[in-house]
Design a protein around this motif. Structure first.
Motif, short mmCIF file in Angstrom:
data_model
loop_
_atom_site.label_atom_id
_atom_site.label_comp_id
_atom_site.label_asym_id
_atom_site.label_seq_id
_atom_site.Cartn_x
_atom_site.Cartn_y
_atom_site.Cartn_z
N GLU A 80 -23.45 18.33 10.66
CA GLU A 80 -24.40 17.40 11.27
C GLU A 80 -25.81 17.98 11.21
O GLU A 80 -26.04 19.13 11.58
N LEU A 81 -26.73 17.17 10.75
CA LEU A 81 -28.13 17.56 10.64
C LEU A 81 -28.94 16.58 11.49
O LEU A 81 -29.03 15.40 11.15
N ARG A 82 -29.46 17.07 12.60
CA ARG A 82 -30.09 16.21 13.61
C ARG A 82 -31.60 16.42 13.66
O ARG A 82 -32.07 17.54 13.80
N ALA A 83 -32.34 15.33 13.60
CA ALA A 83 -33.79 15.35 13.83
C ALA A 83 -34.01 15.07 15.31
O ALA A 83 -33.52 14.08 15.84
N ALA A 84 -34.73 15.96 15.98
CA ALA A 84 -34.93 15.83 17.42
C ALA A 84 -36.41 15.92 17.76
O ALA A 84 -37.14 16.72 17.18
N GLY A 85 -36.83 15.07 18.68
CA GLY A 85 -38.21 15.14 19.15
C GLY A 85 -38.98 13.87 18.86
O GLY A 85 -38.48 12.76 19.08
N ASP A 86 -40.17 14.03 18.31
CA ASP A 86 -41.07 12.90 18.07
C ASP A 86 -40.68 12.20 16.76
O ASP A 86 -41.39 12.29 15.76
N VAL A 87 -39.55 11.53 16.79
CA VAL A 87 -38.99 10.82 15.64
C VAL A 87 -39.28 9.34 15.82
O VAL A 87 -38.83 8.74 16.80
N LEU A 88 -40.02 8.75 14.90
CA LEU A 88 -40.36 7.33 14.98
C LEU A 88 -39.39 6.51 14.15
O LEU A 88 -38.88 6.97 13.12
N VAL A 89 -39.15 5.27 14.56
CA VAL A 89 -38.16 4.42 13.91
C VAL A 89 -38.47 4.22 12.43
O VAL A 89 -37.55 4.18 11.60
N ASP A 90 -39.74 4.13 12.05
CA ASP A 90 -40.06 3.91 10.64
C ASP A 90 -39.89 5.16 9.79
O ASP A 90 -39.89 5.10 8.57
N GLN A 91 -39.70 6.32 10.42
CA GLN A 91 -39.45 7.55 9.68
C GLN A 91 -37.96 7.77 9.39
O GLN A 91 -37.61 8.52 8.49
N ILE A 92 -37.11 7.14 10.15
CA ILE A 92 -35.68 7.40 10.03
C ILE A 92 -35.13 7.14 8.62
O ILE A 92 -34.36 7.95 8.12
N PRO A 93 -35.51 6.05 7.93
CA PRO A 93 -34.99 5.89 6.57
C PRO A 93 -35.37 7.05 5.64
O PRO A 93 -34.55 7.49 4.82
N PHE A 94 -36.57 7.57 5.78
CA PHE A 94 -36.99 8.69 4.94
C PHE A 94 -36.28 9.97 5.35
O PHE A 94 -35.91 10.79 4.50
N MET A 95 -36.06 10.14 6.64
CA MET A 95 -35.31 11.30 7.12
C MET A 95 -33.87 11.25 6.62
O MET A 95 -33.29 12.27 6.25
#
Length: 149
Positions: free
Chosen positions: A88-103
């Motif tokens: 599992e690779l988790r992005a945590a913190g100031d993550v915006l909804v429009d960034q999620i597809p790129f993440m």
């Protein structure tokens, strides 16, 4: 679709396995003594390559995004996925909804955003671009490769 959370203490996940619930320790702590840990947190500026020899024992890597403007976590995700990490690779913190597809394209498969995520807005964001112009960790074939072999 993922398990969407309406509040910040729940995860947004694009995995079918159970969420890893062990608290993540810092990369420095992991590398200098707590090598039995299975969850590691990378802070902005940490070099993800230091974890490459240990990927087989790590179930969760949490990558900190202190600001949505800080893109170093994208590089960390790519390094880990290209290095063979399948946990599992988790992005945590100031993550915006429009960034999620790129993440997601970089290899993130779970998210712990500070602000709630609207499931409808997220789905629209994920559906926005059906074609990609470059290769990425998600292994989606770029449009030019499908057109020209």
């Amino acid at each position: 679709m993922a398990d969407l959370a309406g509040d910040t203490d729940k995860l947004l996940r694009f995995r079918t396995d159970e969420p890893h619930d062990e608290p993540a320790i810092t990369m420095d702590s992991f590398l200098v003594g707590q090598t039995d840990a299975t969850a590691v947190r990378l802070e902005a500026g940490d070099d993800a390559r230091a974890l490459l020899p240990h990927l087989g024992q790590i179930a969760l890597v949490e990558v900190s995004f202190p600001s949505f403007r800080d893109g170093r976590g994208y590089s960390a995700a790519s390094i880990l996925r290209e290095g063979g990490y399948t946990g599992e690779l988790r992005a945590a913190g100031d993550v915006l909804v429009d960034q999620i597809p790129f993440m997601r394209r970089c290899g993130f498969d779970s998210f712990a955003p500070e602000a709630p995520v609207d499931p409808v807005v997220l789905q629209r964001s994920l559906d926005r671009y059906a074609e990609h112009y470059q290769s990425a960790a998600d292994h989606a074939a770029p449009v030019w490769k499908r057109r020209h072999g």
